[in-house]
Design an enzyme around this catalytic site. Structure first.
Site, PDB file in Angstrom:
ATOM      1  N   TRP A 198       0.855  -1.185   0.000  1.00 14.43           N
ATOM      2  CA  TRP A 198       0.000   0.000   0.000  1.00 14.43           C
ATOM      3  C   TRP A 198       0.898   1.244   0.000  1.00 14.43           C
ATOM      4  O   TRP A 198       1.901   1.289   0.708  1.00 14.43           O
ATOM      5  CB  TRP A 198      -0.907   0.003   1.245  1.00 14.43           C
ATOM      6  CG  TRP A 198      -1.648   1.302   1.347  1.00 14.43           C
ATOM      7  CD1 TRP A 198      -2.745   1.667   0.634  1.00 14.43           C
ATOM      8  CD2 TRP A 198      -1.305   2.414   2.170  1.00 14.43           C
ATOM      9  NE1 TRP A 198      -3.106   2.953   0.962  1.00 14.43           N
ATOM     10  CE2 TRP A 198      -2.241   3.436   1.911  1.00 14.43           C
ATOM     11  CE3 TRP A 198      -0.285   2.660   3.106  1.00 14.43           C
ATOM     12  CZ2 TRP A 198      -2.207   4.673   2.543  1.00 14.43           C
ATOM     13  CZ3 TRP A 198      -0.245   3.896   3.740  1.00 14.43           C
ATOM     14  CH2 TRP A 198      -1.207   4.886   3.454  1.00 14.43           C
ATOM     15  N   LYS A 476     -15.965   7.571  -8.332  1.00 15.82           N
ATOM     16  CA  LYS A 476     -14.747   6.859  -7.915  1.00 15.82           C
ATOM     17  C   LYS A 476     -15.217   5.586  -7.231  1.00 15.82           C
ATOM     18  O   LYS A 476     -15.898   5.640  -6.206  1.00 15.82           O
ATOM     19  CB  LYS A 476     -13.939   7.740  -6.966  1.00 15.82           C
ATOM     20  CG  LYS A 476     -12.673   7.083  -6.416  1.00 15.82           C
ATOM     21  CD  LYS A 476     -11.831   8.106  -5.672  1.00 15.82           C
ATOM     22  CE  LYS A 476     -10.707   7.490  -4.863  1.00 15.82           C
ATOM     23  NZ  LYS A 476     -10.073   8.492  -3.991  1.00 15.82           N
ATOM     24  N   ASP A 478     -14.231   2.493  -5.272  1.00 19.54           N
ATOM     25  CA  ASP A 478     -13.115   2.034  -4.430  1.00 19.54           C
ATOM     26  C   ASP A 478     -13.336   0.595  -3.975  1.00 19.54           C
ATOM     27  O   ASP A 478     -14.443   0.055  -4.061  1.00 19.54           O
ATOM     28  CB  ASP A 478     -13.009   2.980  -3.224  1.00 19.54           C
ATOM     29  CG  ASP A 478     -11.589   3.098  -2.696  1.00 19.54           C
ATOM     30  OD1 ASP A 478     -10.773   2.193  -2.955  1.00 19.54           O
ATOM     31  OD2 ASP A 478     -11.303   4.102  -2.023  1.00 19.54           O
ATOM     32  N   MET A 479     -12.291  -0.026  -3.465  1.00 18.84           N
ATOM     33  CA  MET A 479     -12.360  -1.393  -2.934  1.00 18.84           C
ATOM     34  C   MET A 479     -11.218  -1.495  -1.938  1.00 18.84           C
ATOM     35  O   MET A 479     -10.062  -1.608  -2.317  1.00 18.84           O
ATOM     36  CB  MET A 479     -12.153  -2.379  -4.097  1.00 18.84           C
ATOM     37  CG  MET A 479     -12.509  -3.808  -3.820  1.00 18.84           C
ATOM     38  SD  MET A 479     -11.068  -4.826  -3.476  1.00 18.84           S
ATOM     39  CE  MET A 479     -11.760  -6.448  -3.484  1.00 18.84           C
ATOM     40  N   ASP A 540      -2.335   5.765  -3.063  1.00 19.29           N
ATOM     41  CA  ASP A 540      -2.658   6.788  -2.056  1.00 19.29           C
ATOM     42  C   ASP A 540      -1.436   7.635  -1.738  1.00 19.29           C
ATOM     43  O   ASP A 540      -1.532   8.594  -0.976  1.00 19.29           O
ATOM     44  CB  ASP A 540      -3.176   6.124  -0.777  1.00 19.29           C
ATOM     45  CG  ASP A 540      -4.626   5.678  -0.924  1.00 19.29           C
ATOM     46  OD1 ASP A 540      -5.296   6.143  -1.862  1.00 19.29           O
ATOM     47  OD2 ASP A 540      -5.081   4.865  -0.104  1.00 19.29           O
TER      48      ASP A 540
HETATM   49  C1  GLA Z   1      -8.911   4.581  -0.292  1.00 22.89           C
HETATM   50  C2  GLA Z   1      -8.614   5.429  -1.498  1.00 22.89           C
HETATM   51  C3  GLA Z   1      -8.446   6.871  -1.086  1.00 22.89           C
HETATM   52  C4  GLA Z   1      -9.689   7.347  -0.388  1.00 22.89           C
HETATM   53  C5  GLA Z   1      -9.989   6.448   0.787  1.00 22.89           C
HETATM   54  C6  GLA Z   1     -11.315   6.798   1.419  1.00 22.89           C
HETATM   55  O1  GLA Z   1      -7.817   4.474   0.534  1.00 22.89           O
HETATM   56  O2  GLA Z   1      -7.480   4.967  -2.157  1.00 22.89           O
HETATM   57  O3  GLA Z   1      -8.170   7.661  -2.207  1.00 22.89           O
HETATM   58  O4  GLA Z   1     -10.759   7.353  -1.293  1.00 22.89           O
HETATM   59  O5  GLA Z   1     -10.045   5.094   0.420  1.00 22.89           O
HETATM   60  O6  GLA Z   1     -11.604   6.000   2.490  1.00 22.89           O
END
Ligand code: GLA
Length: 731
Positions: A198, A476, A478-479, A540
């Protein structure tokens, strides 16, 4: 062009610069003959070494066991004397696994087979070779498919299996079915792969292949932060611009295996596909067929750079479906690093007002707008606006954005549910679990069982209600966690098919929607996702220095326009580093550009740069999307003692297809005192063309030949992470 040479029983797949050949041996075995630089159609079967069987330890003329143990098989099966890794395996109701697959027939046609359940390449100019193999005793048919697209040195491979409906063996289980397997004649290779974690995704690594198996894989239910479903085999002497490079990737987002196995005879068996370790597929399930995801094979005789450019072109022209693939994407501002969960309607409006005034076009409301989500401990699954933070729902915010001329985007995590949510309380049975076993939480959430149609529909109905309630032009998706306690082998693949089906429904019903996928940063940065979303959040980690590596790794196989890249504040939230605002923007422009910060709290000097950055990005975005990327630096180059005189830097240039414009970016990672200015040789320009450009207010004009052979002189910039961007225009 695909040719069948009847006498040699050989198939030859020719792309502009590569040849891939296979042959039928002894009327039944499908063997791999050649993959590499282009050859005109000719009999190549001598390359199979059929007259030189090894001693294992007996040696009769063409003794079967010896043949099986070393022949270069095109789609190898196990338990028949080939002790290398199989591409395909089965188990019968009795528990037997022997299943030879023999050649039956083939066809060559214009067009290609398009899956209805898996992401896949598509479009005009395709030609396909399909080879049918069969196991008569089991009533099993396998179709191996090879597609080429005009003008591209890429081959798309996949396999489909079906049981003969009249055959008693109706319950046969496929235990492994890779998308591609390929036996290279030698092992003088180095393997480039991408590892990470990560916030540290896609770190490039290049190591010699050795005897035995070297693999990268994922069993996490997503393609993962840890390894990408991509690797390349290159010769030791291969560089960015010269030498053989073979690239392999999978159009898939779930568990995968990618492997190179060097054998006793120094061949290299290359394989890629759905991970067999947790896979099983009952063939009478859903009509008795199974199809693998598509694998993409790219050959370049001009180094790693050309391999990447072929992947980029193929994916831009023949994989991304969104109408956005050839359109300028709006410059966005995402509120995640600006506010995290802590915002009110008024704060959002203030940020939006300022952002609009600076020229930002799309406001993305990230996590925390729904249920009662003040932290990541609750509310996933309750996809309705939190009235405490957004009184009156989304409308007051979207009204303000419309008045500002801004578009609106929203974050969802559709595949997840928090135990603390109304959705979970209503449907505790909707999650991925093994009955009566522990339920592992991660980020305080469970994964919804996307293999179930009713679960998909319940989630979709909620998303649809929100989409229909407000002018939303971007999502967006997300997962944020991996799968655990999957109930059985094959589940992870069914889960993935469920996710694809949900995405398919979303993009078909909302074709104008700009979908950006994401997975805790970049855990699903793969070609499977590209089919649905033209841009993917790459990490991130928004630190400019680390992004150089992450984006370099990503660009090895994914188009730069797919790389979601944002400017954020310093000290950087992931690691505390300070870098110049200008460099943060120059690095984020090597992808799909946006901001992820609170513009109302930005120092004036930085804020003042934003309109100019957006103007510049608008100018270069078509180059990044449709031009060719030439990497000119290597952010992984060693620094320090081992690399004296080679302080670290990174550089790249995008050249338009007509070569009339180009944009060059240079980042001095570490400054060095009293060092002579560096020359960077440009690439990809037209040698005869004169290119005009300005630097520090002064105008210059040089030929492409000069810029490529003599380079551009970069003075020492004062400080670490300083950068320069230059626009070249043909005169
Ligand atoms: C993930 C995404 C981030 C953000 C957070 C929100 O980590 O990668 O960009 O959207 O979730 O909880």
């Amino acid at each position: 062009m695909i040719t069948y040479l009847e006498d040699a029983r050989q198939f030859q797949i020719n792309t502009p610069h590569s040849t891939y050949a296979l042959a039928v041996v002894d009327g039944k075995y499908l063997c791999h003959v050649y993959y590499g630089k282009r050859l005109e159609p000719q009999n190549l079967t001598d390359l199979l070494r059929l007259d030189h069987p090894p001693f294992v330890p007996s040696k009769n003329e063409r003794e079967t066991a010896s043949f099986m143990d070393c022949a270069p098989f095109e789609y190898p099966v196990g338990n028949t004397g080939d002790y290398r890794e199989a591409a395909f395996g089965i188990e019968t109701a009795e528990g037997y696994s022997v299943c030879a697959l023999c050649y039956v027939s083939h066809r060559i046609y214009n067009g290609k087979y398009n899956s209805r359940i898996l992401p896949h390449t598509w479009g005009n100019g395709a030609e396909t070779l399909e080879i049918t193999l069969e196991n008569v005793q089991l009533g099993l048919t396998a179709i191996l498919s090879y597609t080429i697209f005009e003008g591209l040195d890429a081959i798309i491979r996949s396999a489909r299996f079906e049981l003969n409906a009249d055959h008693p063996a109706k319950n046969l289980t496929v235990t492994r079915a890779l998308s591609a397997s390929l036996d290279m004649d030698d092992s003088r290779f180095e393997m480039i792969s991408l590892y990470g974690s990560w916030a540290r995704e896609r770190q490039a690594e290049r190591l010699p292949v050795r005897h035995g198996k070297q693999r990268i894989d994922s069993l996490r239910g997503e393609s993962s932060h840890q390894y990408s479903p991509f690797f390349a085999l290159v010769r030791p002497e291969t560089t960015e611009d010269s030498g053989d490079a073979y690239g392999f990737t999978l159009i898939y987002s779930g568990n995968f295996l990618a492997q190179a196995e060097v054998t006793q005879f120094c061949q290299t068996r290359v394989q890629i596909g759905v991970h067999p370790d947790d896979f099983a597929w009952l063939l009478d399930y859903e009509g008795g067929t199974f199809e693998t995801p598509e694998a993409v094979l790219v050959y370049s005789e001009n180094g790693i750079g050309e391999m990447s450019r072929t992947f980029h072109r193929l994916f831009s022209d023949h994989l991304i479906r969104s109408k956005w693939r050839y359109c300028d994407r709006p410059v966005l501002l995402n509120n995640w690093e600006a506010t995290y969960f802590d915002f009110t309607l008024d704060r959002l409006k203030e940020i939006a007002d300022e952002a609009a005034a600076l020229g930002i076009e799309l406001f993305v409301l990230d996590d925390g707008w729904f249920g009662h989500r003040d932290s990541d401990n609750s509310s996933l699954g309750d996809w309705f606006p939190d009235q405490r933070k957004l009184p009156g729902g989304l409308k007051p915010l979207t009204d303000r954005l419309s008045a500002l001329g801004m578009q609106f985007g929203l974050w969802f995590e559709p595949e997840m549910v928090s135990p603390d949510s109304d959705f979970y309380r209503a449907h505790p049975d909707f999650i991925v679990e093994t009955p009566e076993r522990c339920r592992t939480q991660s980020r305080a959430q469970y994964v919804l069982n996307m293999a179930r149609g009713d679960v998909q529909r319940a989630v979709y109905d909620q998303i649809k209600a929100i989409l229909d309630s407000a002018p939303i032009s971007y999502i967006k998706w997300d997962m944020n966690r991996q799968l655990t306690e999957v109930p059985c082998k094959g589940f992870a693949h069914r889960y993935m098919l469920g996710v694809y089906s949900l995405m398919e429904r979303l993009v078909s019903e909302y074709p104008d929607l700009l979908l950006e996928t994401c997975s805790g940063g970049g855990a699903r940065f793969d070609a499977g996702m590209l089919y649905y979303s033209p841009q993917i959040w790459a990490s991130d980690n928004t630190d400019a220095k680390e992004r150089l590596r992450i984006q370099y790794g990503a660009s090895l196989f994914m188009p730069p326009s797919a790389i979601g890249a944002h400017v954020s504040v310093c000290p950087n939230h992931a690691l505390g580093r300070n870098t110049p605002f200008e460099t943060r923007a120059n690095v984020a422009m090597n992808g799909t550009f946006g901001y992820e910060l609170d513009v109302t709290r930005l120092p004036d000097a930085e804020k003042a740069q934003i309109p100019e950055q957006i103007r510049r990005y608008k100018e270069i975005a078509p180059l990044i999307r449709d031009g060719a990327l030439w990497r000119l630096g290597d952010p992984f180059a060693p620094s320090g003692f081992a690399a004296q005189m080679q302080a670290d830097y990174d550089a790249w240039i995008y050249v338009a297809s007509d070569k009339k414009t180009a944009v060059f970016t240079y980042v001095q990672i570490t400054a060095e005192a009293n060092m002579k200015p560096r020359r960077i040789m440009l690439r990809g320009l037209s040698p005869e063309t004169q290119y005009a450009f300005t630097r520090n207010g002064k105008a210059y004009c040089y030929s492409g030949a000069y810029l490529m052979q003599c380079g551009i002189l970069i003075e020492n910039l004062w400080g670490d992470m300083k950068s320069e961007q230059i626009m070249f225009r043909a005169v």
